[in-house]
Design an enzyme around this catalytic site. Structure first.
Site: not given
Ligand code: GLP
Length: 234
Positions: A67, A136, A138, A143
């Site tokens: 992404d 959540n 995702h 989402e």
């Molecule tokens: C972001 C990314 C995701 C990631 C998530 C968790 O929103 N788009 O790909 O898995 O956050 O992030 P973190 O690893 O910093 O908790």
């Protein structure tokens, strides 16, 4: 789903890096699906060490990132493009032609999504996809409520996601409100998937993943229907 419970972030990173390492040793020209967020940073660090020791090479790898934020220049320090350069690409033998990251500043984001799917179709399937987990549920930026049949698309980020990611920006208002993400179906086409989640904040999401039902309200739940998923968590 295989489950590997770890006692420390270090262990999580080691386990994940080992899986990537054996993938690259098995197939030098693997297609890797890569994730951003704070969770995989330790894994990338270990992969760089393995590269420096000569255990692995990325010279023949093709990568696809999950992404990218919309409307954030690629030069912006919080763009996922910069994140990947900093945490992996600039430190190993990867050249720009091997790397795919959605362009969040494309004139038409809808066209950019189709282009990305075409690239995935040409180079794919992804041999090994690395995923983080949103609180959540995702995955990528898919989402809750995203169709399980989705391909690369433009998303409005959930308020909770913007809040969770605000720590990387100066002000919460600076967190983009949209992003381009690979879809759930695009992710599910990967041959093998590892999902990494660490810390108290992820506990509820992990429990829901393990014990909850498969539902579009919790995007990661679809992974239970994939034949080769390993969840590394702690
Ligand atoms: C972001 C990314 C995701 C990631 C998530 C968790 O929103 N788009 O790909 O898995 O956050 O992030 P973190 O690893 O910093 O908790």
């Amino acid at each position: 789903m295989n489950q590997i419970e770890v006692n420390s972030y270090e262990q999580l990173s080691e386990q994940a890096a080992k899986i990537v390492e054996s993938q690259l040793q098995k197939k030098k020209n693997s297609v890797l699906g890569l994730a951003t967020g704070s969770t995989p940073v330790g894994m990338y660090k270990q992969l760089i060490e393995k590269y420096e020791k000569g255990d692995i090479s990325f010279a023949d790898v093709t990568s696809f990132n999950l992404d990218e934020y919309a409307a954030l220049e690629r030069t912006h320090p919080q763009s996922y493009f910069q994140f990947m350069k900093k945490h992996l690409f600039d430190q190993v033998d990867m050249k720009p032609g091997q790397i795919h990251i959605p362009n969040g500043t494309a004139e038409s984001l809808v066209q950019e999504c189709s282009r990305y799917e075409e690239d995935l179709a040409v180079h794919g399937p992804i041999d090994l996809q690395v995923l983080g987990l949103g609180i959540n549920g995702h995955i990528g930026f898919n989402e809750p409520g995203t169709s399980f049949q989705s391909r690369t698309h433009v998303v409005d980020l959930a308020e909770s996601t913007r809040e969770a990611n605000a720590r990387f920006f100066e002000r919460k208002e600076d967190v983009p409100s949209q992003a381009v993400t690979m879809g759930i179906e695009s992710i599910m086409k990967s041959r093998k998937i590892i999902l990494l989640a660490y810390g108290e904040m992820k506990r509820t999401a992990i429990d829901r993943l393990f014990y909850g039902e498969v539902s579009e309200e919790f995007p990661a739940s679809i992974l239970k229907e994939h034949p080769d998923v390993t969840v590394i968590y702690g």
